[in-house]
Design an enzyme around this catalytic site. Sequence first.
Site, PDB file in Angstrom:
ATOM      1  N   TYR A 168      41.258  40.066  34.002  1.00 16.59           N
ATOM      2  CA  TYR A 168      40.259  41.129  34.129  1.00 16.59           C
ATOM      3  C   TYR A 168      38.917  40.574  34.588  1.00 16.59           C
ATOM      4  O   TYR A 168      38.374  39.634  34.008  1.00 16.59           O
ATOM      5  CB  TYR A 168      40.098  41.811  32.774  1.00 16.59           C
ATOM      6  CG  TYR A 168      39.387  43.137  32.791  1.00 16.59           C
ATOM      7  CD1 TYR A 168      40.062  44.307  33.079  1.00 16.59           C
ATOM      8  CD2 TYR A 168      38.029  43.224  32.480  1.00 16.59           C
ATOM      9  CE1 TYR A 168      39.413  45.531  33.065  1.00 16.59           C
ATOM     10  CE2 TYR A 168      37.373  44.440  32.461  1.00 16.59           C
ATOM     11  CZ  TYR A 168      38.078  45.598  32.756  1.00 16.59           C
ATOM     12  OH  TYR A 168      37.436  46.805  32.731  1.00 16.59           O
ATOM     13  N   SER A 182      46.748  37.878  30.646  1.00 16.48           N
ATOM     14  CA  SER A 182      45.914  39.014  30.258  1.00 16.48           C
ATOM     15  C   SER A 182      46.155  40.192  31.204  1.00 16.48           C
ATOM     16  O   SER A 182      47.282  40.686  31.283  1.00 16.48           O
ATOM     17  CB  SER A 182      44.451  38.589  30.205  1.00 16.48           C
ATOM     18  OG  SER A 182      43.661  39.592  29.610  1.00 16.48           O
ATOM     19  N   GLN A 183      45.145  40.639  31.957  1.00 18.13           N
ATOM     20  CA  GLN A 183      45.409  41.696  32.930  1.00 18.13           C
ATOM     21  C   GLN A 183      46.526  41.277  33.880  1.00 18.13           C
ATOM     22  O   GLN A 183      47.392  42.077  34.253  1.00 18.13           O
ATOM     23  CB  GLN A 183      44.143  42.013  33.723  1.00 18.13           C
ATOM     24  CG  GLN A 183      44.348  43.028  34.843  1.00 18.13           C
ATOM     25  CD  GLN A 183      43.083  43.242  35.647  1.00 18.13           C
ATOM     26  OE1 GLN A 183      42.392  44.239  35.447  1.00 18.13           O
ATOM     27  NE2 GLN A 183      42.768  42.332  36.545  1.00 18.13           N
TER      28      GLN A 183
END
Length: 318
Positions: free
Chosen positions: A92, A184-185
């Site tokens: 992100y 993560s993202q």
Amino acid sequence: MALFDLPLDRLRTYRSASNEPGDFDEFWAATLDEARSRATPAVLTEVDTGLRSLHTIDVTFSGYHGQPVKAWLIRPRDADGPLPVVVEFIGYGGGRGFPHDFLLWSAAGYANLVMDTRGQGGRWRAGDTPDPDGAGPQAPGFLTRGVLDPRTYYYRRLITDAVRAVETARALPFASKVLVTGISQGGGLALAAGGLSGDAVSGVIAGVPFLCDIRRAVTITDNDPYAEFARFVRLNPARAEAALSTVDYVDGVHFAKRITAPALVSAALMDLTCPPSTVFAAYNEIPGCKELQLYEWDGHDGGQGHFAQRAVRFANAL
């Protein structure tokens, strides 16, 4: 950091209460068909980065709505014949940055297609791909951009880009197979691309994935990016249900059910950004061959080099 989520014995059997939208498959099939109908051939241009042991190629491919998306293609210069391709998605706020930021997979003997993240690249690594379709009110960030309707939602566009990146990798003349990975993202995008790409993907590697069990995540952590959602609905309480209904269309729990390739997922018990229960919610839905790397003392760093080493070994064994 401290343990804050469900105890480990409950995490191992935890299931999300999020309901899959009834038109989930139709929504994504129509979205991807429209993107493919507007696609043009990828443009590949070799660039001189000074990395003499690598071929480094600037790639532009067609993503959501046929819009151009940038990527790096990095592969060993001395490799002849077929190569597996690892499609990598970014965390992100970051963009594709420089090719020398991504040396792990080419060092391991893979071609690495690193997808830029539309509209991002202003927080920790620069990006080159715009997002032309922002819509409606939003909290600062990306989680609530266009969130009042799944058709205008930012992650509809980004997930479509991710699937199109897989299709671009499959079309490379030397590609023997394609894996997807990210942290993560990037891990959430790996789950989504793995679930939507079917047999086109031979392996899924998702580190501490974002966008999983989103309805729970936005209620149990004060950390961004999930806190963006809480800030938005605090100011727009009448729009909360519309926003929640929208994020159901991009929840990794639903994509995980559709993954057919072997999958490696990591979770960290002290992760305040992507709480462990949300990761387990997705992992527990993966139907086939799967492995969980658990880091009991980690936060969102999620094992760092330990997980990277395991990821390479996992890919090598496929």
